[in-house]
Design a protein around this motif. Structure first.
Motif, PDB file in Angstrom:
ATOM      1  N   LYS A 109       0.846  -1.207   0.000  1.00  0.00           N
ATOM      2  CA  LYS A 109       0.000   0.000   0.000  1.00  0.00           C
ATOM      3  C   LYS A 109       0.877   1.253   0.000  1.00  0.00           C
ATOM      4  O   LYS A 109       0.570   2.244  -0.652  1.00  0.00           O
ATOM      5  CB  LYS A 109      -0.935  -0.042   1.220  1.00  0.00           C
ATOM      6  CG  LYS A 109      -1.974   1.055   1.295  1.00  0.00           C
ATOM      7  CD  LYS A 109      -2.835   1.180   0.049  1.00  0.00           C
ATOM      8  CE  LYS A 109      -3.861   0.094  -0.112  1.00  0.00           C
ATOM      9  NZ  LYS A 109      -4.661   0.247  -1.355  1.00  0.00           N
ATOM     10  N   GLU A 143     -16.230   7.255   2.664  1.00  0.00           N
ATOM     11  CA  GLU A 143     -16.084   5.819   2.903  1.00  0.00           C
ATOM     12  C   GLU A 143     -17.375   5.301   3.532  1.00  0.00           C
ATOM     13  O   GLU A 143     -17.908   5.922   4.439  1.00  0.00           O
ATOM     14  CB  GLU A 143     -14.864   5.600   3.830  1.00  0.00           C
ATOM     15  CG  GLU A 143     -14.714   4.227   4.449  1.00  0.00           C
ATOM     16  CD  GLU A 143     -14.666   3.091   3.420  1.00  0.00           C
ATOM     17  OE1 GLU A 143     -13.896   3.164   2.463  1.00  0.00           O
ATOM     18  OE2 GLU A 143     -15.452   2.122   3.591  1.00  0.00           O
ATOM     19  N   GLN A 144     -17.832   4.145   3.021  1.00  0.00           N
ATOM     20  CA  GLN A 144     -19.126   3.646   3.524  1.00  0.00           C
ATOM     21  C   GLN A 144     -19.002   2.954   4.877  1.00  0.00           C
ATOM     22  O   GLN A 144     -19.971   2.865   5.616  1.00  0.00           O
ATOM     23  CB  GLN A 144     -19.777   2.724   2.509  1.00  0.00           C
ATOM     24  CG  GLN A 144     -19.078   1.395   2.344  1.00  0.00           C
ATOM     25  CD  GLN A 144     -19.751   0.501   1.306  1.00  0.00           C
ATOM     26  OE1 GLN A 144     -20.788   0.868   0.763  1.00  0.00           O
ATOM     27  NE2 GLN A 144     -19.169  -0.644   1.053  1.00  0.00           N
ATOM     28  N   ARG A 153     -14.110   2.147   9.362  1.00  0.00           N
ATOM     29  CA  ARG A 153     -12.897   2.646   8.693  1.00  0.00           C
ATOM     30  C   ARG A 153     -12.808   4.163   8.804  1.00  0.00           C
ATOM     31  O   ARG A 153     -11.724   4.720   8.931  1.00  0.00           O
ATOM     32  CB  ARG A 153     -12.878   2.230   7.221  1.00  0.00           C
ATOM     33  CG  ARG A 153     -12.464   0.801   7.092  1.00  0.00           C
ATOM     34  CD  ARG A 153     -12.407   0.297   5.679  1.00  0.00           C
ATOM     35  NE  ARG A 153     -12.657  -1.132   5.739  1.00  0.00           N
ATOM     36  CZ  ARG A 153     -13.108  -1.874   4.765  1.00  0.00           C
ATOM     37  NH1 ARG A 153     -13.372  -1.335   3.605  1.00  0.00           N
ATOM     38  NH2 ARG A 153     -13.303  -3.152   4.928  1.00  0.00           N
ATOM     39  N   GLY A 166     -11.277   4.016   2.424  1.00  0.00           N
ATOM     40  CA  GLY A 166     -10.742   2.974   3.306  1.00  0.00           C
ATOM     41  C   GLY A 166     -10.260   3.584   4.614  1.00  0.00           C
ATOM     42  O   GLY A 166     -10.982   4.359   5.259  1.00  0.00           O
ATOM     43  N   LEU A 185      -8.799   4.932  -5.358  1.00  0.00           N
ATOM     44  CA  LEU A 185      -7.683   3.974  -5.330  1.00  0.00           C
ATOM     45  C   LEU A 185      -8.270   2.612  -4.986  1.00  0.00           C
ATOM     46  O   LEU A 185      -8.703   2.385  -3.870  1.00  0.00           O
ATOM     47  CB  LEU A 185      -6.618   4.419  -4.314  1.00  0.00           C
ATOM     48  CG  LEU A 185      -5.424   3.456  -4.114  1.00  0.00           C
ATOM     49  CD1 LEU A 185      -4.757   3.081  -5.423  1.00  0.00           C
ATOM     50  CD2 LEU A 185      -4.410   4.050  -3.147  1.00  0.00           C
ATOM     51  N   HIS A 186      -8.320   1.763  -5.972  1.00  0.00           N
ATOM     52  CA  HIS A 186      -8.939   0.443  -5.848  1.00  0.00           C
ATOM     53  C   HIS A 186     -10.413   0.559  -5.486  1.00  0.00           C
ATOM     54  O   HIS A 186     -10.914  -0.083  -4.548  1.00  0.00           O
ATOM     55  CB  HIS A 186      -8.141  -0.444  -4.871  1.00  0.00           C
ATOM     56  CG  HIS A 186      -6.813  -0.844  -5.456  1.00  0.00           C
ATOM     57  ND1 HIS A 186      -5.723  -1.139  -4.707  1.00  0.00           N
ATOM     58  CD2 HIS A 186      -6.430  -0.978  -6.748  1.00  0.00           C
ATOM     59  CE1 HIS A 186      -4.700  -1.439  -5.520  1.00  0.00           C
ATOM     60  NE2 HIS A 186      -5.111  -1.345  -6.756  1.00  0.00           N
ATOM     61  N   VAL A 232     -20.308   7.577   4.293  1.00  0.00           N
ATOM     62  CA  VAL A 232     -21.389   7.799   3.332  1.00  0.00           C
ATOM     63  C   VAL A 232     -21.346   6.706   2.262  1.00  0.00           C
ATOM     64  O   VAL A 232     -20.274   6.176   1.970  1.00  0.00           O
ATOM     65  CB  VAL A 232     -21.215   9.211   2.685  1.00  0.00           C
ATOM     66  CG1 VAL A 232     -19.967   9.293   1.820  1.00  0.00           C
ATOM     67  CG2 VAL A 232     -22.416   9.619   1.875  1.00  0.00           C
ATOM     68  N   ASP A 233     -22.501   6.387   1.716  1.00  0.00           N
ATOM     69  CA  ASP A 233     -22.526   5.499   0.554  1.00  0.00           C
ATOM     70  C   ASP A 233     -22.360   6.397  -0.678  1.00  0.00           C
ATOM     71  O   ASP A 233     -23.299   7.107  -1.054  1.00  0.00           O
ATOM     72  CB  ASP A 233     -23.858   4.738   0.512  1.00  0.00           C
ATOM     73  CG  ASP A 233     -23.974   3.899  -0.757  1.00  0.00           C
ATOM     74  OD1 ASP A 233     -23.027   3.901  -1.571  1.00  0.00           O
ATOM     75  OD2 ASP A 233     -25.019   3.235  -0.927  1.00  0.00           O
ATOM     76  N   ALA A 234     -21.185   6.354  -1.264  1.00  0.00           N
ATOM     77  CA  ALA A 234     -20.899   7.258  -2.387  1.00  0.00           C
ATOM     78  C   ALA A 234     -21.748   6.938  -3.608  1.00  0.00           C
ATOM     79  O   ALA A 234     -21.897   7.767  -4.505  1.00  0.00           O
ATOM     80  CB  ALA A 234     -19.416   7.203  -2.737  1.00  0.00           C
ATOM     81  N   LEU A 235     -22.340   5.727  -3.659  1.00  0.00           N
ATOM     82  CA  LEU A 235     -23.221   5.413  -4.787  1.00  0.00           C
ATOM     83  C   LEU A 235     -24.502   6.231  -4.682  1.00  0.00           C
ATOM     84  O   LEU A 235     -25.143   6.555  -5.683  1.00  0.00           O
ATOM     85  CB  LEU A 235     -23.576   3.924  -4.793  1.00  0.00           C
ATOM     86  CG  LEU A 235     -22.454   2.961  -5.173  1.00  0.00           C
ATOM     87  CD1 LEU A 235     -22.938   1.522  -5.065  1.00  0.00           C
ATOM     88  CD2 LEU A 235     -21.953   3.232  -6.592  1.00  0.00           C
ATOM     89  N   GLY A 261     -14.202   6.020  -1.573  1.00  0.00           N
ATOM     90  CA  GLY A 261     -13.850   4.671  -1.117  1.00  0.00           C
ATOM     91  C   GLY A 261     -12.494   4.777  -0.426  1.00  0.00           C
ATOM     92  O   GLY A 261     -11.541   4.081  -0.753  1.00  0.00           O
TER      93      GLY A 261
HETATM   94  C1  LIG Z   1     -10.375  -1.896  -1.925  1.00  0.00           C
HETATM   95  S1  LIG Z   1     -10.807  -0.746  -0.731  1.00  0.00           S
HETATM   96  C2  LIG Z   1      -9.668   0.572  -1.057  1.00  0.00           C
HETATM   97  C3  LIG Z   1      -9.493   1.503   0.088  1.00  0.00           C
HETATM   98  C4  LIG Z   1      -8.491   2.635  -0.110  1.00  0.00           C
HETATM   99  N1  LIG Z   1      -8.854   3.501  -1.211  1.00  0.00           N
HETATM  100  C5  LIG Z   1      -7.107   2.077  -0.310  1.00  0.00           C
HETATM  101  O1  LIG Z   1      -6.611   2.064  -1.414  1.00  0.00           O
HETATM  102  O2  LIG Z   1      -6.543   1.587   0.672  1.00  0.00           O
HETATM  103  C6  LIG Z   1     -12.344  -0.094  -1.327  1.00  0.00           C
HETATM  104  C7  LIG Z   1     -13.019   0.774  -0.307  1.00  0.00           C
HETATM  105  O3  LIG Z   1     -14.166   1.357  -0.908  1.00  0.00           O
HETATM  106  C8  LIG Z   1     -15.204   1.359   0.040  1.00  0.00           C
HETATM  107  N2  LIG Z   1     -16.481   1.439  -0.670  1.00  0.00           N
HETATM  108  C9  LIG Z   1     -17.024   0.487  -1.481  1.00  0.00           C
HETATM  109  N3  LIG Z   1     -18.220   0.897  -1.936  1.00  0.00           N
HETATM  110  C10 LIG Z   1     -18.434   2.130  -1.412  1.00  0.00           C
HETATM  111  C11 LIG Z   1     -19.494   3.060  -1.512  1.00  0.00           C
HETATM  112  N4  LIG Z   1     -20.577   2.801  -2.224  1.00  0.00           N
HETATM  113  N5  LIG Z   1     -19.384   4.241  -0.851  1.00  0.00           N
HETATM  114  C12 LIG Z   1     -18.298   4.515  -0.108  1.00  0.00           C
HETATM  115  N6  LIG Z   1     -17.264   3.648   0.040  1.00  0.00           N
HETATM  116  C13 LIG Z   1     -17.325   2.477  -0.613  1.00  0.00           C
HETATM  117  C14 LIG Z   1     -15.003   0.058   0.786  1.00  0.00           C
HETATM  118  O4  LIG Z   1     -15.663   0.075   2.031  1.00  0.00           O
HETATM  119  C15 LIG Z   1     -13.489  -0.001   0.911  1.00  0.00           C
HETATM  120  O5  LIG Z   1     -13.036   0.623   2.075  1.00  0.00           O
END
Ligand SMILES: C[S@@+](CC[C@H](N)C(=O)[O-])C[C@H]1O[C@@H](n2cnc3c(N)ncnc32)[C@H](O)[C@@H]1O
Length: 397
Positions: A105, A152-153, A157, A132, A192-193, A175-178, A130
């Motif tokens: 990371k 971040e949902q 985290r 994390g 990022l991912h 928040v649910d970003a969707l 997202g």
């Molecule tokens: C693979 S992790 C990557 C985390 C961080 N960006 C990193 O690179 O370490 C994906 C993250 O996106 C978050 N996530 C997935 N769907 C989401 C949504 N609808 N709204 C907000 N966060 C979301 C997950 O909870 C997770 O923490």
């Protein structure tokens, strides 16, 4: 070549391969796509060392000379359309800032921060979608001296990101970003991912705000519906086609050696057969539901005990374990060989979806670049989509 032209080339290579995408090799039988292309004799005849080589490096790169011409030609086409430029550069980061951040990371953060530097300098705000544990959010706030918002949902985290961050300009929201993602023209959005649906949603939101973006996709199959519809000139792909993009051939897997990874897959196959023999109806790939996938490294006895207990069934007998272990060794040797051409399409699917997102951004007048951002050993999910109203600020590739 424009993104749209590149996408067309990838699409032209992918469309005639739909039958291969459609039919997974879950059983030790020659699939129709393999029979019709005349590849079966070659694949079944691969020696163990050729097989291991092809699994470690991908059949694309470890194709024996005597392979059928049509298979060699396909490998050439796939390699040619999936090759991407590379964005290089890293940002030195202090040890305190990286405390408790995994090594891989750290390299991802350092590479991404370097890649977006010029876009971030021109942006009013960084929005990390997202986020994390919030590493990118807090590091970018400090480095670029910009307001940085981590969305971040997972409330857990977000709490950990808040505890960890000392950056005055960083903030975090659960928040649910969707459902709620508001981007402004002056934003630089980061994913990022960002998993499946989130990556598409982010691409759409950036296209309509016409702001900056750096998106590294992962887990394309994490979508609420069965089918991903293209945003631009891509093609419709079902969830299981998208899952193919997660397959990675590397001499050393990201989490374990290739031998351990293959052993775990054979164990999962043996488990599926054992459960079916007990009368449990199973969708392909569902045998490990409810069980941490790493448990498969511990062998059939362990996962069979867990899977049967989950279904309130009696534990496995020694005879049952020995029978399914030896059957799986035989069947799986064939499945591994027959799976090689389909696995060859993994990067094709990933590049197709990345270019589809990028083409959508390009259609809105944004400058766009699609490039590899990390070494595969740092993360095999290493395709970056960069977009910006000022194309001159995109990372150099
Ligand atoms: C693979 S992790 C990557 C985390 C961080 N960006 C990193 O690179 O370490 C994906 C993250 O996106 C978050 N996530 C997935 N769907 C989401 C949504 N609808 N709204 C907000 N966060 C979301 C997950 O909870 C997770 O923490």
């Amino acid at each position: 070549m424009s993104v749209a032209d590149h996408l067309r080339r990838v699409r032209d290579v992918t469309l005639p391969l739909r039958d291969i995408l459609e039919q997974r090799v879950d059983e030790p039988h020659v699939p129709r796509w393999c029979e019709s292309r005349g590849w079966a004799t070659f694949l079944v005849g691969l020696s163990e060392s050729e097989l291991v080589d092809a699994e470690a490096h991908g059949l694309l790169r470890a194709m024996p000379e005597r392979a059928p011409d049509s298979l060699k030609a396909l490998a050439q086409d796939v390699l040619s359309v999936t090759s991407l430029p590379r964005v290089s550069g890293s940002t030195p980061l202090g040890t305190e800032a990286l405390r408790n951040v995994r090594l891989r990371k750290r390299a991802q953060l350092s590479g991404l921060l370097a890649a977006v530097r010029r876009m971030a300098d021109a942006a009013e705000r960084v929005v990390d979608v997202g986020a994390g544990s919030g590493h990118f959010t807090r590091l970018s706030a400090d480095l670029f001296q910009r307001e940085a918002l981590g969305l971040e949902q997972s409330a857990e985290r977000v709490a950990s990101a808040k505890r960890r961050s000392t950056a005055a300009l960083a903030s975090f929201v659960a928040v649910d970003a969707l459902a709620e993602l508001r981007l402004e023209r002056g934003d630089l959005a980061i994913g990022l991912h960002a998993c499946g649906a989130l990556g598409d949603h982010l691409s759409r939101a950036v296209a309509s705000a016409r702001c900056g973006l750096a998106l590294v996709s992962c887990c394309l199959q994490k979508i609420p519906q069965d089918v991903r519809l293209p945003l631009s000139g891509g093609i419709e792909l079902r969830r299981e086609h998208l899952g193919l993009a997660n397959l990675t051939s590397q001499p050393r897997g990201v989490e374990a050696s290739i031998e351990v990874t293959i052993g775990a897959r054979q164990t999962r196959y043996a488990l599926g057969q054992l459960l079916r023999a007990r009368g449990v109806p199973l969708e392909p790939g569902a045998e490990m539901s409810g069980i941490n996938r790493r448990q498969a490294n511990a062998g059939l006895a362990r996962v069979a005990s867990l899977a049967l207990a989950l279904r309130a069934l009696p534990p496995p007998t020694d005879h049952e374990l020995a029978h399914h272990d030896s059957l799986a060794a035989k069947d799986y040797a064939l499945i591994r060989r027959l799976s090689l051409p389909r696995s060859m399409l993994s990067r094709l699917v990933e590049v197709l979806v990345s270019l589809d997102r990028a083409a959508h951004l390009e259609e809105q007048g944004l400058g766009v670049r699609v490039a590899e951002l990390f070494e595969p050993a740092v993360s095999p999910r290493n395709i970056g989509i960069f977009a910006n109203p000022d194309a001159g600020l995109l990372p150099a590739a």
